[in-house]
Design an enzyme around this catalytic site. Sequence first.
Site, PDB file in Angstrom:
ATOM      1  CB  CYS A 113      88.694  23.345   0.345  1.00 55.56           C
ATOM      2  SG  CYS A 113      87.817  24.449   1.474  1.00 55.56           S
ATOM      3  CG  HIS A 246      91.761  21.431   2.565  1.00 52.81           C
ATOM      4  ND1 HIS A 246      92.096  22.764   2.548  1.00 52.81           N
ATOM      5  CD2 HIS A 246      90.485  21.370   3.040  1.00 52.81           C
ATOM      6  CE1 HIS A 246      91.068  23.469   2.983  1.00 52.81           C
ATOM      7  NE2 HIS A 246      90.083  22.658   3.289  1.00 52.81           N
ATOM      8  CG  ASN A 276      89.642  25.512   5.626  1.00 49.74           C
ATOM      9  OD1 ASN A 276      90.192  25.791   4.571  1.00 49.74           O
ATOM     10  ND2 ASN A 276      88.587  24.719   5.684  1.00 49.74           N
TER      11      ASN A 276
END
Length: 319
Positions: A113, A246, A276
């Site tokens: 990520c 993020h 996500n």
Amino acid sequence: MRRAVVIGTGSALPRRQVSNAELARTVDTSDEWIVERTGIRNRYVAGEGETTSTLATEAARKAIEAAGIAPSDIGLIILATATPDQTFPASATMVQAALGIGDCVAFDVQAVCSGFLYALSVADSMIRGGSATHALVIGAETFSRILDWEDRTTCVLFGDGAGAVVLKAEEGGDRGVLATRLHADGRHNQLLYVDGGPSTTQTVGKLRMKGQEVFRHAVTNLAQVLREVMGDAGLTVDDIDWVVPHQANRRILDATARKLGLPAERVIVTVDQHANTSAASVPLALDVAVRDGRIKPGDLLVLEAMGGGFTWGAAAIRY
């Protein structure tokens, strides 16, 4: 001073949207359960013919168009992904070929990520060092293909997509990447991982996560690295116009903002619509906010992310 200036952004999403209600028809969950715990209402899932490299290519085309340059001007391509099209070659080379770019430097970066922050930092270093003039930095993922769709604690959290930026070397002025900070702590590699790989199981594997532990580390690490990168840039949290984090979970975003004393309205949030998207989430959110007019030239941005490993990082940018 030679700096890497963001001159174009772009993003891409698969054709298919999957709402919480649709997900609840096949997974033991509900819209209310997902929204309350994550803030997610929708995600995009790649279909036939859609891969990490095709999404990356679409995002890259848009970023190059926004930058007002030709694909042939690009001398460096860095693609951040944990879900490449193949084990090798690098998916960045597939993007290079699809864009019709001749000889250039092209490679992938894998930091899950936080991969886009790692890729951005590498590109910034290469531009500062004089080995690149125009760089294409992409985050792209198809996490839907490594999810356990029977595990409601993880499959509801993720989506597919891509985001890209074009960086240009410029001398003087105050625009561009001001500072970057990167970290990793491999002691926690079993808190968020995929249980397969070429050299172990010879399979792709599925994503596994210990959510509460990840949440605890994320809030602490993201607040820490944001303060660090602002210190490196000679600025304070009060100087920030926008945080582009993020997009993991709305509760993480809110808790990090509170820990820093940042007003919620200065945080770009897209997790409700995209879920996500791992390495794609930061550049995807950045592109959304640039195109809807929230982010304007001269704004001070902080991009930040944490991912499996753990890896985490941040970048301070004068847009």
